[in-house]
Design a protein around this motif. Structure first.
Motif, PDB file in Angstrom:
ATOM      1  N   ALA A  42      -3.425  38.815   1.063  1.00 32.87           N
ATOM      2  CA  ALA A  42      -4.123  38.260   0.166  1.00 32.87           C
ATOM      3  C   ALA A  42      -4.879  38.766  -1.257  1.00 32.87           C
ATOM      4  O   ALA A  42      -5.021  38.516  -2.269  1.00 32.87           O
ATOM      5  CB  ALA A  42      -5.321  37.705   0.888  1.00 32.87           C
ATOM      6  N   GLU A  43      -4.801  40.061  -0.929  1.00 32.55           N
ATOM      7  CA  GLU A  43      -5.332  41.174  -2.160  1.00 32.55           C
ATOM      8  C   GLU A  43      -4.116  41.038  -3.250  1.00 32.55           C
ATOM      9  O   GLU A  43      -4.373  40.980  -4.330  1.00 32.55           O
ATOM     10  CB  GLU A  43      -5.596  42.442  -1.739  1.00 32.55           C
ATOM     11  CG  GLU A  43      -6.658  42.730  -0.775  1.00 32.55           C
ATOM     12  CD  GLU A  43      -8.076  42.617  -1.606  1.00 32.55           C
ATOM     13  OE1 GLU A  43      -7.812  42.524  -2.982  1.00 32.55           O
ATOM     14  OE2 GLU A  43      -9.073  42.329  -0.886  1.00 32.55           O
ATOM     15  N   ASP A  45      -2.198  38.494  -3.686  1.00 33.14           N
ATOM     16  CA  ASP A  45      -2.076  37.133  -4.283  1.00 33.14           C
ATOM     17  C   ASP A  45      -3.162  37.132  -5.297  1.00 33.14           C
ATOM     18  O   ASP A  45      -3.149  36.649  -6.425  1.00 33.14           O
ATOM     19  CB  ASP A  45      -2.371  36.072  -3.206  1.00 33.14           C
ATOM     20  CG  ASP A  45      -1.400  35.293  -2.784  1.00 33.14           C
ATOM     21  OD1 ASP A  45      -0.307  35.431  -3.438  1.00 33.14           O
ATOM     22  OD2 ASP A  45      -1.527  34.498  -1.830  1.00 33.14           O
ATOM     23  N   ALA A  46      -4.206  37.757  -5.232  1.00 37.15           N
ATOM     24  CA  ALA A  46      -5.506  37.695  -6.020  1.00 37.15           C
ATOM     25  C   ALA A  46      -5.136  38.475  -7.411  1.00 37.15           C
ATOM     26  O   ALA A  46      -5.756  38.360  -8.388  1.00 37.15           O
ATOM     27  CB  ALA A  46      -6.739  38.170  -5.347  1.00 37.15           C
TER      28      ALA A  46
END
Lengths: 185, 247
Positions: A42-43, A45-46
């Motif tokens: 998710a990091e 992705d961000a």
């Protein structure tokens, strides 16, 4: 050739340094007892605003993970594939490097090289640039590659670098929309 | 701070300032419940739920440490703008601006100040920490101009972190002021103005045009990125992207 060098250096200092730090973080995570892969994914992705670049990173991650599981079978790689079947490329690279016995800095260096080697190869194939000249440019980037590989990767993932390259995002989306697509990166 | 009269700007006392704006809900309407100015960050209420930053001193100048806290209570609305562009000037060491914004569930925040101009020799750090709760509606625009007319850009490192219910939504870092990197065809190319708008609205699909990209994020949000030769063209491109993302 000068504009290729400027392009590669710009990509290396932004997306390349970010990928290097994420790769080192994945390598470190692979050695931990508890491994929350989806949170690190998710990091990544961000830090990847462009959908085309997210798709490319996940395709490359999935392919690398598939090969790495055959070459360096390990429970950690199996676990990553189970938790995130198509991880961002830096996660697959960091975990694969750990399974292969490489150090965290070696993994980061591979990530930095990956950020420039693809576009450099494309420049030879598509722009018809002299391959020897292009390799000369890559060799000239060696100190920058080493610096990118040393990009700090703090244990607090929120603080990992997040270098933005606006023109790169524009180019990636335009390429994803082109009628003839030649690369996924 | 030595108080010694050294060369020019360094004789000036660096500023430490923390300003804040907060909203609350009263009788079903938004009220601006807190408005704390701290020069050079002076806040003026200009509408029922509109606040403008009014610069009451030059700068920021090198050495200044400024902070702005924005708190939008659940179900309320705040529009935050500025009356003029910000000119970042050199001084004694780096200047810093930290913006911390919390947007509650169902609240609306529109942050759209005038551009930040990086004068030659400046060394500026910006950190934006945006915390969004589910159901909030946020539009956050930032525009950077690489130097005044005809001059090379000063240095800047701008970090933007947006989280939604604690999960990362968008993390971005812009660096400017290294001529070799700024002109890289991967970064800004020939553009002199860089702009982004982060929106919690998610565009249905990506869109690209000359100097404009509308990028649906992995989570619920969109990043509009624009590059342009001048601030007018930049604003037009960002607004076009914002319209496309909100449609």
């Amino acid at each position: 050739m000068a504009s290729l060098e400027a392009f590669l250096r710009g990509r290396l200092c932004t997306a390349g340094a970010t990928a290097a730090a994420l790769t080192a973080a994945a390598h470190t995570l692979a050695a931990c007892a508890r491994r929350p892969w989806p949170l690190l994914d998710a990091e990544a992705d961000a830090r990847t605003a462009s959908p085309a670049q997210r798709d490319a990173a996940r395709t490359q991650g999935r392919l690398l993970l598939r090969v790495a599981r055959r070459v360096w079978p390990s429970p950690v790689l199996d676990e990553l594939a189970g938790a995130v079947p198509s991880p961002h490329h830096p996660l697959a690279l960091g975990a694969a490097a750990h399974a292969a016995g490489a150090t965290s800095e070696e993994a980061a260096l591979a990530a930095a090289y990956h950020a420039v080697a693809g576009p450099a190869t494309a420049a030879v194939r598509l722009l018809g640039l002299d391959p020897v000249d292009v390799h000369g440019v890559l060799a000239g980037l060696a100190p920058d590659l080493a610096a990118a590989a040393r990009t700090p990767h703090p244990a607090d993932w929120a603080a990992l670098p997040a270098g933005a390259a606006p023109a790169l995002d524009l180019l990636a989306e335009a390429h994803a929309r082109a009628q003839t697509r030649m690369f996924v990166s | 701070m030595t108080g010694l009269l050294t060369a020019g700007a360094s004789a000036r006392r660096a500023m430490r300032a923390r300003a804040a704006v907060a909203t609350a809900r009263a009788d079903g309407r938004t009220v601006v419940s807190r408005l704390a100015s701290a020069p050079p960050l002076t806040l003026r209420q200009t509408g029922p739920h509109t606040v403008h930053l009014v610069s009451t001193a030059a700068g920021p100048l090198g050495g200044d440490r400024l902070a702005l806290d924005v708190d939008v209570a659940p179900g309320t609305t705040l529009e935050l703008g500025s009356v003029a562009s910000t000119l970042v000037l050199p001084g004694d060491g780096p200047s810093e601006l930290v913006v911390t914004a919390r947007v509650g569930a169902g609240a609306t925040l529109r942050f759209a100040p005038e551009p930040t101009v990086l004068a030659t020799g400046c060394d500026h750090r910006v950190a934006v920490r945006l915390t969004v709760e589910a159901g909030a509606n946020v539009s956050w625009r930032e525009e950077i101009v690489l130097g005044r007319h005809g001059e090379p850009s000063g240095r800047c490192l701008a970090r933007f972190d947006a989280t939604l219910d604690g999960l990362p939504l968008l993390r971005q870092e812009f660096t400017a002021g290294d001529p070799a990197l700024d002109s890289s065809p991967a970064l800004y190319g020939t553009a002199r103005c860089i702009g982004t708008t982060f929106l919690t609205a998610r565009a249905a699909e990506p869109y690209v045009a000359e100097g404009l990209a509308v990028l649906p994020l992995s989570g619920p949000g969109t990043l509009v990125t624009a590059l342009a030769a001048d601030a007018v063209e930049l604003r037009a491109r960002l607004e076009q992207g914002e319209r496309l993302a909100s449609r």
